[in-house]
Write a protein that holds these residues in place. Sequence first.
Motif, PDB file in Angstrom:
ATOM      1  N   ALA A 108     -55.516  -8.199 -28.695  1.00 54.47           N
ATOM      2  CA  ALA A 108     -56.702  -8.589 -29.461  1.00 54.47           C
ATOM      3  C   ALA A 108     -56.982  -7.555 -30.538  1.00 54.47           C
ATOM      4  CB  ALA A 108     -57.911  -8.714 -28.535  1.00 54.47           C
ATOM      5  N   CYS A 109     -57.739  -7.993 -31.540  1.00 58.17           N
ATOM      6  CA  CYS A 109     -58.184  -7.069 -32.586  1.00 58.17           C
ATOM      7  C   CYS A 109     -59.439  -7.640 -33.233  1.00 58.17           C
ATOM      8  CB  CYS A 109     -57.111  -6.859 -33.645  1.00 58.17           C
ATOM      9  SG  CYS A 109     -56.856  -8.275 -34.731  1.00 58.17           S
ATOM     10  N   ALA A 110     -60.152  -6.780 -33.930  1.00 56.41           N
ATOM     11  CA  ALA A 110     -61.260  -7.190 -34.792  1.00 56.41           C
ATOM     12  C   ALA A 110     -60.787  -6.954 -36.213  1.00 56.41           C
ATOM     13  CB  ALA A 110     -62.498  -6.362 -34.496  1.00 56.41           C
ATOM     14  N   SER A 111     -61.005  -7.925 -37.089  1.00 53.25           N
ATOM     15  CA  SER A 111     -60.431  -7.819 -38.425  1.00 53.25           C
ATOM     16  C   SER A 111     -61.176  -8.685 -39.429  1.00 53.25           C
ATOM     17  CB  SER A 111     -58.967  -8.261 -38.376  1.00 53.25           C
ATOM     18  OG  SER A 111     -58.385  -8.292 -39.660  1.00 53.25           O
ATOM     19  N   THR A 112     -60.964  -8.363 -40.688  1.00 52.79           N
ATOM     20  CA  THR A 112     -61.450  -9.214 -41.773  1.00 52.79           C
ATOM     21  C   THR A 112     -60.293  -9.804 -42.565  1.00 52.79           C
ATOM     22  OG1 THR A 112     -61.604  -7.316 -43.259  1.00 52.79           O
ATOM     23  CG2 THR A 112     -63.610  -7.914 -42.035  1.00 52.79           C
ATOM     24  N   GLY A 113     -59.083  -9.828 -41.982  1.00 57.28           N
ATOM     25  CA  GLY A 113     -57.978 -10.456 -42.698  1.00 57.28           C
ATOM     26  C   GLY A 113     -56.598 -10.026 -42.291  1.00 57.28           C
ATOM     27  N   ASN A 114     -56.038  -9.026 -42.976  1.00 56.66           N
ATOM     28  CA  ASN A 114     -54.632  -8.663 -42.797  1.00 56.66           C
ATOM     29  C   ASN A 114     -54.278  -8.270 -41.372  1.00 56.66           C
ATOM     30  OD1 ASN A 114     -53.951  -9.174 -45.443  1.00 56.66           O
ATOM     31  ND2 ASN A 114     -54.153  -7.062 -46.089  1.00 56.66           N
ATOM     32  N   LEU A 115     -55.122  -7.491 -40.717  1.00 56.90           N
ATOM     33  CA  LEU A 115     -54.822  -7.073 -39.352  1.00 56.90           C
ATOM     34  C   LEU A 115     -54.777  -8.284 -38.423  1.00 56.90           C
ATOM     35  CD1 LEU A 115     -54.275  -4.876 -37.256  1.00 56.90           C
ATOM     36  CD2 LEU A 115     -56.766  -4.659 -36.979  1.00 56.90           C
ATOM     37  N   ALA A 116     -55.734  -9.188 -38.568  1.00 50.75           N
ATOM     38  CA  ALA A 116     -55.758 -10.399 -37.731  1.00 50.75           C
ATOM     39  C   ALA A 116     -54.483 -11.204 -37.914  1.00 50.75           C
ATOM     40  CB  ALA A 116     -56.979 -11.254 -38.072  1.00 50.75           C
ATOM     41  N   ASN A 117     -54.066 -11.386 -39.153  1.00 45.49           N
ATOM     42  CA  ASN A 117     -52.864 -12.172 -39.420  1.00 45.49           C
ATOM     43  C   ASN A 117     -51.616 -11.482 -38.877  1.00 45.49           C
ATOM     44  OD1 ASN A 117     -54.348 -14.179 -40.706  1.00 45.49           O
ATOM     45  ND2 ASN A 117     -54.164 -13.196 -42.686  1.00 45.49           N
ATOM     46  N   ASP A 137     -68.813 -15.118 -41.438  1.00 40.88           N
ATOM     47  CA  ASP A 137     -68.846 -15.539 -42.840  1.00 40.88           C
ATOM     48  C   ASP A 137     -67.537 -15.259 -43.585  1.00 40.88           C
ATOM     49  OD1 ASP A 137     -69.101 -12.795 -42.826  1.00 40.88           O
ATOM     50  OD2 ASP A 137     -70.767 -12.732 -44.252  1.00 40.88           O
ATOM     51  N   LEU A 138     -66.476 -14.979 -42.844  1.00 41.19           N
ATOM     52  CA  LEU A 138     -65.188 -14.702 -43.478  1.00 41.19           C
ATOM     53  C   LEU A 138     -64.617 -15.978 -44.107  1.00 41.19           C
ATOM     54  CD1 LEU A 138     -63.139 -12.384 -43.874  1.00 41.19           C
ATOM     55  CD2 LEU A 138     -62.007 -13.177 -41.802  1.00 41.19           C
ATOM     56  N   GLU A 139     -64.109 -15.865 -45.319  1.00 44.21           N
ATOM     57  CA  GLU A 139     -63.585 -17.043 -46.008  1.00 44.21           C
ATOM     58  C   GLU A 139     -62.349 -17.599 -45.293  1.00 44.21           C
ATOM     59  OE1 GLU A 139     -62.435 -13.435 -48.612  1.00 44.21           O
ATOM     60  OE2 GLU A 139     -64.163 -14.069 -47.474  1.00 44.21           O
ATOM     61  N   TYR A 149     -50.554 -19.282 -36.567  1.00 38.40           N
ATOM     62  CA  TYR A 149     -49.732 -18.604 -35.563  1.00 38.40           C
ATOM     63  C   TYR A 149     -50.234 -18.806 -34.143  1.00 38.40           C
ATOM     64  CZ  TYR A 149     -46.964 -16.260 -39.118  1.00 38.40           C
ATOM     65  OH  TYR A 149     -46.108 -15.983 -40.154  1.00 38.40           O
ATOM     66  N   GLY A 150     -51.335 -19.549 -33.996  1.00 39.53           N
ATOM     67  CA  GLY A 150     -51.813 -19.895 -32.658  1.00 39.53           C
ATOM     68  C   GLY A 150     -52.736 -18.888 -32.012  1.00 39.53           C
ATOM     69  N   ALA A 151     -53.246 -17.943 -32.773  1.00 39.91           N
ATOM     70  CA  ALA A 151     -54.196 -16.987 -32.195  1.00 39.91           C
ATOM     71  C   ALA A 151     -55.514 -17.690 -31.881  1.00 39.91           C
ATOM     72  CB  ALA A 151     -54.444 -15.838 -33.174  1.00 39.91           C
ATOM     73  N   HIS A 152     -56.196 -17.182 -30.884  1.00 42.46           N
ATOM     74  CA  HIS A 152     -57.550 -17.647 -30.573  1.00 42.46           C
ATOM     75  C   HIS A 152     -58.483 -16.873 -31.504  1.00 42.46           C
ATOM     76  CE1 HIS A 152     -56.113 -19.648 -26.944  1.00 42.46           C
ATOM     77  NE2 HIS A 152     -55.355 -18.572 -26.788  1.00 42.46           N
ATOM     78  N   VAL A 153     -59.068 -17.569 -32.466  1.00 38.01           N
ATOM     79  CA  VAL A 153     -59.935 -16.929 -33.451  1.00 38.01           C
ATOM     80  C   VAL A 153     -61.373 -17.053 -32.980  1.00 38.01           C
ATOM     81  CG1 VAL A 153     -60.711 -16.933 -35.844  1.00 38.01           C
ATOM     82  CG2 VAL A 153     -58.306 -17.377 -35.320  1.00 38.01           C
ATOM     83  N   VAL A 154     -62.035 -15.917 -32.844  1.00 38.52           N
ATOM     84  CA  VAL A 154     -63.415 -15.889 -32.358  1.00 38.52           C
ATOM     85  C   VAL A 154     -64.300 -15.363 -33.480  1.00 38.52           C
ATOM     86  CG1 VAL A 154     -64.981 -14.938 -30.619  1.00 38.52           C
ATOM     87  CG2 VAL A 154     -62.584 -15.428 -30.012  1.00 38.52           C
ATOM     88  N   SER A 155     -65.215 -16.198 -33.908  1.00 39.39           N
ATOM     89  CA  SER A 155     -66.118 -15.852 -34.992  1.00 39.39           C
ATOM     90  C   SER A 155     -67.342 -15.123 -34.423  1.00 39.39           C
ATOM     91  CB  SER A 155     -66.543 -17.144 -35.705  1.00 39.39           C
ATOM     92  OG  SER A 155     -67.470 -16.870 -36.701  1.00 39.39           O
ATOM     93  N   ILE A 156     -67.682 -14.001 -35.014  1.00 35.99           N
ATOM     94  CA  ILE A 156     -68.799 -13.184 -34.553  1.00 35.99           C
ATOM     95  C   ILE A 156     -69.856 -13.128 -35.650  1.00 35.99           C
ATOM     96  CG2 ILE A 156     -69.510 -10.890 -33.772  1.00 35.99           C
ATOM     97  CD1 ILE A 156     -67.534 -12.237 -31.866  1.00 35.99           C
ATOM     98  N   ARG A 157     -71.073 -13.511 -35.306  1.00 41.40           N
ATOM     99  CA  ARG A 157     -72.173 -13.409 -36.265  1.00 41.40           C
ATOM    100  C   ARG A 157     -72.736 -11.986 -36.195  1.00 41.40           C
ATOM    101  NH1 ARG A 157     -76.809 -16.480 -34.732  1.00 41.40           N
ATOM    102  NH2 ARG A 157     -78.216 -14.744 -35.032  1.00 41.40           N
TER     103      ARG A 157
END
Length: 162
Positions: A108-117, A137-139, A149-157
């Motif tokens: 797992a990781c917390a990211s705003t883009g490149n790291l998540a991908n 609010d990430l675009e 890639y099938g990651a479970h994306v969890v949006s955090i407010r």
Amino acid sequence: MCEFDFGPLEVVYDYDLIRRTLTRAAIQTRPKTMWRYRELLPVANDPTVGLQVGFTPLIKADRLARRLGIRELWIKNDTVNYPSLSFKDRVVSVALSRARELGFDTVACASTGNLANSVAANAASAGLKAYVFIPSDLEQGKIVNSLIYGAHVVSIRVTMMK
């Protein structure tokens, strides 16, 4: 990260031991990836994730060198890194190789883009489950690859406290 004070861990190398196997001749015979320097990376065994990562080209930047008033400048082009076209593939492949050594099947990781991908792409290639935590609010353009890639994306407010 230190589990007691959450501070960073410092790498300590046994250079005498490393010197026995990490020679110029050995490096030149190894695959052209960052793993040719594996004795200097924090993994115990042969890498298992991101075997093609690294060895991206250096690009000569003459005009920028002139603008900066220096004789010569070379820029590392990590936009051709594998698999997510980001410099993050380097650290993620090391972290996920080590995670597999430790027996983990989920990362797992917390990211705003490149790291998540990068986590999503490298986890998918290694058969690991991945969770990425992103700001709500990430675009969309920054998370589509993680989803592909099938990651479970969890949006955090995120809320700011006064």
